[in-house]
Design a protein around this motif. Sequence first.
Motif, PDB file in Angstrom:
ATOM      1  N   VAL A   1       0.797  -1.232   0.000  1.00 44.03           N
ATOM      2  CA  VAL A   1       0.000   0.000   0.000  1.00 44.03           C
ATOM      3  C   VAL A   1       0.823   1.273   0.000  1.00 44.03           C
ATOM      4  CG1 VAL A   1      -2.131  -0.915   0.998  1.00 44.03           C
ATOM      5  CG2 VAL A   1      -0.243  -0.249   2.508  1.00 44.03           C
ATOM      6  N   GLY A   2       1.993   1.244   0.620  1.00 42.67           N
ATOM      7  CA  GLY A   2       2.799   2.453   0.742  1.00 42.67           C
ATOM      8  C   GLY A   2       3.337   2.565   2.162  1.00 42.67           C
ATOM      9  N   LEU A   3       3.993   3.678   2.445  1.00 46.43           N
ATOM     10  CA  LEU A   3       4.758   3.792   3.682  1.00 46.43           C
ATOM     11  C   LEU A   3       3.934   4.192   4.900  1.00 46.43           C
ATOM     12  CD1 LEU A   3       7.933   5.515   2.244  1.00 46.43           C
ATOM     13  CD2 LEU A   3       7.756   3.175   3.112  1.00 46.43           C
ATOM     14  N   GLY A   4       4.054   3.390   5.935  1.00 45.13           N
ATOM     15  CA  GLY A   4       3.418   3.739   7.202  1.00 45.13           C
ATOM     16  C   GLY A   4       1.927   3.478   7.240  1.00 45.13           C
ATOM     17  N   PRO A   5       1.472   2.289   6.818  1.00 47.91           N
ATOM     18  CA  PRO A   5       0.037   2.012   6.883  1.00 47.91           C
ATOM     19  C   PRO A   5      -0.447   1.969   8.334  1.00 47.91           C
ATOM     20  CG  PRO A   5       1.246   0.015   6.340  1.00 47.91           C
ATOM     21  CD  PRO A   5       2.241   1.131   6.308  1.00 47.91           C
ATOM     22  N   LEU A   6      -1.580   2.594   8.583  1.00 46.30           N
ATOM     23  CA  LEU A   6      -2.072   2.681   9.967  1.00 46.30           C
ATOM     24  C   LEU A   6      -3.437   2.055  10.170  1.00 46.30           C
ATOM     25  CD1 LEU A   6      -1.418   6.106  11.693  1.00 46.30           C
ATOM     26  CD2 LEU A   6      -0.215   3.947  11.963  1.00 46.30           C
ATOM     27  N   HIS A   7      -4.361   2.451   9.326  1.00 43.17           N
ATOM     28  CA  HIS A   7      -5.764   2.144   9.626  1.00 43.17           C
ATOM     29  C   HIS A   7      -6.522   1.979   8.317  1.00 43.17           C
ATOM     30  CE1 HIS A   7      -9.906   3.690  11.074  1.00 43.17           C
ATOM     31  NE2 HIS A   7      -9.780   2.444  11.463  1.00 43.17           N
ATOM     32  N   THR A   8      -7.457   1.033   8.288  1.00 45.83           N
ATOM     33  CA  THR A   8      -8.150   0.698   7.044  1.00 45.83           C
ATOM     34  C   THR A   8      -9.660   0.825   7.219  1.00 45.83           C
ATOM     35  OG1 THR A   8      -6.339  -0.776   6.420  1.00 45.83           O
ATOM     36  CG2 THR A   8      -8.443  -1.110   5.294  1.00 45.83           C
ATOM     37  N   GLN A   9     -10.291   1.421   6.228  1.00 46.08           N
ATOM     38  CA  GLN A   9     -11.754   1.480   6.187  1.00 46.08           C
ATOM     39  C   GLN A   9     -12.228   0.967   4.831  1.00 46.08           C
ATOM     40  OE1 GLN A   9     -14.389   3.909   8.458  1.00 46.08           O
ATOM     41  NE2 GLN A   9     -13.521   2.149   9.467  1.00 46.08           N
ATOM     42  N   PHE A  10     -13.521   0.881   4.634  1.00 45.71           N
ATOM     43  CA  PHE A  10     -14.059   0.158   3.483  1.00 45.71           C
ATOM     44  C   PHE A  10     -15.191   0.933   2.807  1.00 45.71           C
ATOM     45  CE2 PHE A  10     -12.497  -2.564   6.850  1.00 45.71           C
ATOM     46  CZ  PHE A  10     -11.537  -3.316   6.186  1.00 45.71           C
ATOM     47  N   ASP A  11     -15.457   0.600   1.540  1.00 43.08           N
ATOM     48  CA  ASP A  11     -16.610   1.185   0.856  1.00 43.08           C
ATOM     49  C   ASP A  11     -17.597   0.082   0.478  1.00 43.08           C
ATOM     50  OD1 ASP A  11     -15.739  -0.086  -1.470  1.00 43.08           O
ATOM     51  OD2 ASP A  11     -15.064   1.757  -2.448  1.00 43.08           O
ATOM     52  N   SER A  12     -18.570   0.432  -0.362  1.00 43.02           N
ATOM     53  CA  SER A  12     -19.638  -0.512  -0.730  1.00 43.02           C
ATOM     54  C   SER A  12     -19.267  -1.382  -1.915  1.00 43.02           C
ATOM     55  CB  SER A  12     -20.905   0.289  -1.070  1.00 43.02           C
ATOM     56  OG  SER A  12     -20.589   1.324  -1.998  1.00 43.02           O
TER      57      SER A  12
ATOM     58  N   GLY B   1      -3.611   9.991  10.535  1.00 44.16           N
ATOM     59  CA  GLY B   1      -3.678   8.900  11.507  1.00 44.16           C
ATOM     60  C   GLY B   1      -4.790   7.976  11.055  1.00 44.16           C
ATOM     61  N   HIS B   2      -5.942   8.121  11.683  1.00 46.75           N
ATOM     62  CA  HIS B   2      -7.091   7.335  11.257  1.00 46.75           C
ATOM     63  C   HIS B   2      -7.735   7.945  10.025  1.00 46.75           C
ATOM     64  CE1 HIS B   2      -7.802   4.625  14.787  1.00 46.75           C
ATOM     65  NE2 HIS B   2      -6.925   5.451  15.303  1.00 46.75           N
ATOM     66  N   LEU B   3      -8.626   7.184   9.440  1.00 46.26           N
ATOM     67  CA  LEU B   3      -9.520   7.701   8.412  1.00 46.26           C
ATOM     68  C   LEU B   3     -10.877   7.086   8.683  1.00 46.26           C
ATOM     69  CD1 LEU B   3      -9.493   4.943   6.719  1.00 46.26           C
ATOM     70  CD2 LEU B   3      -7.790   6.031   5.318  1.00 46.26           C
ATOM     71  N   CYS B   4     -11.902   7.673   8.109  1.00 44.83           N
ATOM     72  CA  CYS B   4     -13.212   7.036   8.229  1.00 44.83           C
ATOM     73  C   CYS B   4     -13.999   7.212   6.945  1.00 44.83           C
ATOM     74  CB  CYS B   4     -13.980   7.532   9.456  1.00 44.83           C
ATOM     75  SG  CYS B   4     -14.877   9.057   9.285  1.00 44.83           S
ATOM     76  N   THR B   5     -14.665   6.149   6.560  1.00 47.88           N
ATOM     77  CA  THR B   5     -15.551   6.218   5.400  1.00 47.88           C
ATOM     78  C   THR B   5     -16.991   6.221   5.908  1.00 47.88           C
ATOM     79  OG1 THR B   5     -15.543   3.811   5.196  1.00 47.88           O
ATOM     80  CG2 THR B   5     -13.951   5.019   3.854  1.00 47.88           C
ATOM     81  N   ALA B   6     -17.921   6.591   5.033  1.00 46.09           N
ATOM     82  CA  ALA B   6     -19.322   6.664   5.427  1.00 46.09           C
ATOM     83  C   ALA B   6     -19.803   5.279   5.846  1.00 46.09           C
ATOM     84  CB  ALA B   6     -20.162   7.219   4.285  1.00 46.09           C
ATOM     85  N   GLU B   7     -20.218   5.186   7.094  1.00 49.16           N
ATOM     86  CA  GLU B   7     -20.683   3.920   7.688  1.00 49.16           C
ATOM     87  C   GLU B   7     -19.642   2.806   7.487  1.00 49.16           C
ATOM     88  OE1 GLU B   7     -24.821   3.164   7.564  1.00 49.16           O
ATOM     89  OE2 GLU B   7     -25.151   5.242   8.179  1.00 49.16           O
ATOM     90  N   GLY B   8     -18.397   3.187   7.519  1.00 49.22           N
ATOM     91  CA  GLY B   8     -17.285   2.300   7.170  1.00 49.22           C
ATOM     92  C   GLY B   8     -17.018   1.167   8.134  1.00 49.22           C
TER      93      GLY B   8
END
Lengths: 630, 630
Positions: free
Chosen positions: B379-390, B425-432
């Motif tokens: 994915v790239g450098l320093g992966p931290l947090h994963t969210q998802f889509d539909s 840091g974190h990320l968030c997707t809609a209803e992720g």
Amino acid sequence: MSTTEAKLDRTKLKWFGAGAVCVVLFAFAVMSCGKRPTAAELGGAAEAATSTYVAPGDTDEYYLFYSGGHSGNVYVAGVPSMRHISTIPVFAAYPATGYGFDEESKKMLGGFGWGDVHHPAISETNGDYDGRWLFVNDNANNRLARIDLRDFKTKQILGPIPNISGYHGGSFVTPNTEYVLAASRFSVPLPKGTVEPLEEYATKYNGVVAGVKVDPKTGEMSHGFQILMPPFNFDLGDAGKGPSEGWAFWTSYNTERATGKLEVTSTQKDRDYIAAVNWKEVEKAVAAGKAKMISGVPVLDPKEVPGLVYLIPCSKSPHGVDVSPDGKYFIGSGKLQSITTAFNVEKMLTAIQKKDFSGNEDGIPVLTYDSVKDAEVNVGLGPLHTQFDSEGNAYTSLFVESAVAKWKLGSWEVLDKIPVTYNIGHLCTAEGDTVNPDGKYLVALNKLSHGRHLNVGPSQPESSQLINIGGEKMKMLYEAFTEPEPHYAQLIKADKLKPIEVYPKEENKNPNAIWDVKDAGVVRNGTNVTVKMVAVRSSFEPYKIEVNKGDTVTIYITNIEQTTDELHGFGLNEHNLNVVIDPGETKTIKFVADKPGVFPFYCTNFCSALHQEMQGYLLVKGGGSALAMK
Amino acid sequence: MSTTEAKLDRTKLKWFGAGAVCVVLFAFAVMSCGKRPTAAELGGAAEAATSTYVAPGDTDEYYLFYSGGHSGNVYVAGVPSMRHISTIPVFAAYPATGYGFDEESKKMLGGFGWGDVHHPAISETNGDYDGRWLFVNDNANNRLARIDLRDFKTKQILGPIPNISGYHGGSFVTPNTEYVLAASRFSVPLPKGTVEPLEEYATKYNGVVAGVKVDPKTGEMSHGFQILMPPFNFDLGDAGKGPSEGWAFWTSYNTERATGKLEVTSTQKDRDYIAAVNWKEVEKAVAAGKAKMISGVPVLDPKEVPGLVYLIPCSKSPHGVDVSPDGKYFIGSGKLQSITTAFNVEKMLTAIQKKDFSGNEDGIPVLTYDSVKDAEVNVGLGPLHTQFDSEGNAYTSLFVESAVAKWKLGSWEVLDKIPVTYNIGHLCTAEGDTVNPDGKYLVALNKLSHGRHLNVGPSQPESSQLINIGGEKMKMLYEAFTEPEPHYAQLIKADKLKPIEVYPKEENKNPNAIWDVKDAGVVRNGTNVTVKMVAVRSSFEPYKIEVNKGDTVTIYITNIEQTTDELHGFGLNEHNLNVVIDPGETKTIKFVADKPGVFPFYCTNFCSALHQEMQGYLLVKGGGSALAMK
């Protein structure tokens, strides 16, 4: 004003009063039905969108400093985006910045956990915002605070100010910030601590109008002068400039001197007053020893020292009194009225000289209304507060009508009106309190917001609307929300402020600051444990502190970073301790280690890739030492 | 993983580690030069402007619930406008809403003036946000709070939770909100209060992972179960769903069991662990009496009760472990790595069944990495947090690279990358976090913000960027700022919440509520004075309270309004008392009247045209009674 005219005015006003009540009821009814203008109705949504959009990485043109009301804070937003950028804690602790947790800020708060921030005032030089300080008054606990705009931090809290109760009539500054105006919204028997029956309110309670002195070099505030007034409720104020420099003005309501249900008892009379104080004469009177000391502040009694203060009849239950940029007019607006009155400073001075008085209140002369007024401007229902642009126009908030009226100074013509939603209180234009307003933007500070935003339950935010006043017609641009409760705001051009982002090492005069991990350590003196600590990416030194139960622990933490945004926090688990130390800053934490155990401490403010690893331990000996299962 | 492979991996990882450090330094250097993409470089500014513009009177599509970090608050914004709408005070007093000043909320805060809010979690039913409650954990004082989304108020604070120190690994909910996950970020000797030498950390300190039980009807939280773990630092977690329902996952760092300068000592090993806990088996074990009570909570020791918890090797110093919407994968990201690992739940279950272990930690089996992993995604450098889509895509925040990578679950292909600024840091997707994410929007929660906004001095806000993920390529839309410090946020569709705006009279069960001014009054019982008060537009009844110095005064105030946005405040001059009473609410204030004098009280929250007149007086007898000049 002749007797006949006065009678006519009173009759009109009574009818107006009745009408106003109906309009209030109608306005509330309309509000309740939830109808609101759509984007299409507003027109130009795309234009509004692009003219308020600040692309990622670009910055706003203006700072908006909102009073935060009973939150005790000042909020900072950018204009035209209206984005909230920062919160400046003033009268309440704010763990986000550690304010109220270190010894220094705890002392400044003086045991109070809240204040009621009302009217922010940027310091002025020659009547123009100089960008040095922001003053805010506390209506709840009678204090005045100074925020340094070099670092956006509260530097001094003065008060509770003796003799003043309900410090609402501030913080308005004189053109060279000689004084910040102050006044009593609530009259009490003086000195404070005295109790007199409420039934004798009219004669045994007193109002006060005052000037808090500001040191021109340091901004240090001190008790200046106070003037003993009848027990009116002093509301808002403004300082004269140009031809009115040396004068200060305040509105007052409840000139009925009533108690009880004020909504009824204090709205009996057709007119209330504006108080005009010649503060340069006050200074001379104080210097001449004519003041008496009450609770440590020199107080002048107008009965004994004439020539300092005059009363000017004003529309019923006024809120704002606002001096025009050229200093020639002061605009008085009574909220239960449909006109606003433009008073002429020159006429006021002539009336004073000619002793053109229509009466007196406790020996204070009341100037003849018609001799001082220049015009009654038919702005609309419920005028509250007036601001100005660069083209000689005035903008008055219409509380009952939920609108802003634009009108011309001198010709007194109403040029335009724009609806706002709902129940606007104050408004502010760009640099609108200065001798050189910018025009361009106006922010309407609306008191209610229901239905304007996503529903967030019963505790609703306030609404602010950004209006373009750059053209002939006002245009609605944007609506933003903020915490309870902006009473006033000021807009200052961004390039007037040049805040620092790092405290230069050489400026840190704290004797307990250390700049090298070699100097870090723990020293015990009896039961007093002193820790000198360094915080730097990404560790604390020392990272282990061993104490005995009952020790008094003092920690001096220095953030030795000199890089912008490299803040460190120090949070101690299950203790009530969190401070944030900005780059170059030293903070002091003090506590009694009264619970045995092992308590982690950690950096609460993100600092680097290894921020999560920035931690240490406090070991408080005196408890058990086995993994006891019970 | 074979020994040879492991050796190769270690070598690669060491080189990677060195590379990563250089990249970090480089990234910080780039950041310091202040270059940032302009609107033109970003492209489509006009499109971004119109697609994020919410016209006055229109409302947003999503609620964004930000954790407020060490502010102790939760912040509510609207998406796509990113406008701040409201602040929900949780772990710190907030005079804007009177939180922490009335007896009820004071008791809930338990003497703490701050908390460190980390990861908000909306309650779920069948793995979908049900909009009932929002849980937030307190990393500082080891507490968990429940906010009711019916009125956006904090209703319960549980804790400090026994045995947990640094409650970071929450608040993640199981698919039917049976549990909110909890964990110790900082290991300590147990039970709390015990002191063991820091030098014996590896063997005498303990970590804990846990589930806090939630009553499905009321939301009432109680201590559920805890599991004794090695002294790792447990970081973030997530609950299984679908095929992984019944499992809970946490990442851990410092599996070196190191102390001191963790940035060095805890980054020695090439891999850390994900802990996988079978909470349905844990429930059975507790029911079977296999737990020991430590400080009142049932604690299971995996050495004595096998089959409950497994460790899975993960990239070095991981932050997030995130379960895919279908529950088939959990994504583990190590921040000192350039790959993120997708683990396969089915493979995990097989490895457990086959006892495919590569070792153990204090008796807890370590599953073989290669047997459980499905893919390492570059994915790239320093992966931290994963969210998802539909659409079956994952979005991983890249802390070191300051970017978001979009990649495909199953094909493991990286599809797109977008730069963010700086240090997401974190990320968030809609209803992720649900089984049915919405896609559409992604919010990047960036840890630093310098140069991105008007300069507000050393205490800078955080930056959040709104990204359109509705198309093939991600598009940057907007940048907003918030208080320190959003660690995580959640986005919920606006129509899922239907908050009330008024407390219905019939719901008020407070025995001291009164609904008619006739019932208002003051009752004395010895030195206890009880006031039953009504607040209604625009007066307090009673408006006069007379007490003697030293009396204990209790005031029950009911706001009898049943109209939206008709809040009243009660502020008492020069006392530390301010409460806000929402329509239909009753609040209790208690204080000792220890200062003689006359103290005005007034409505602090705008309520009507005659709000300014809403006031009264507290007279505390026992002082002087003349206007004494001294």
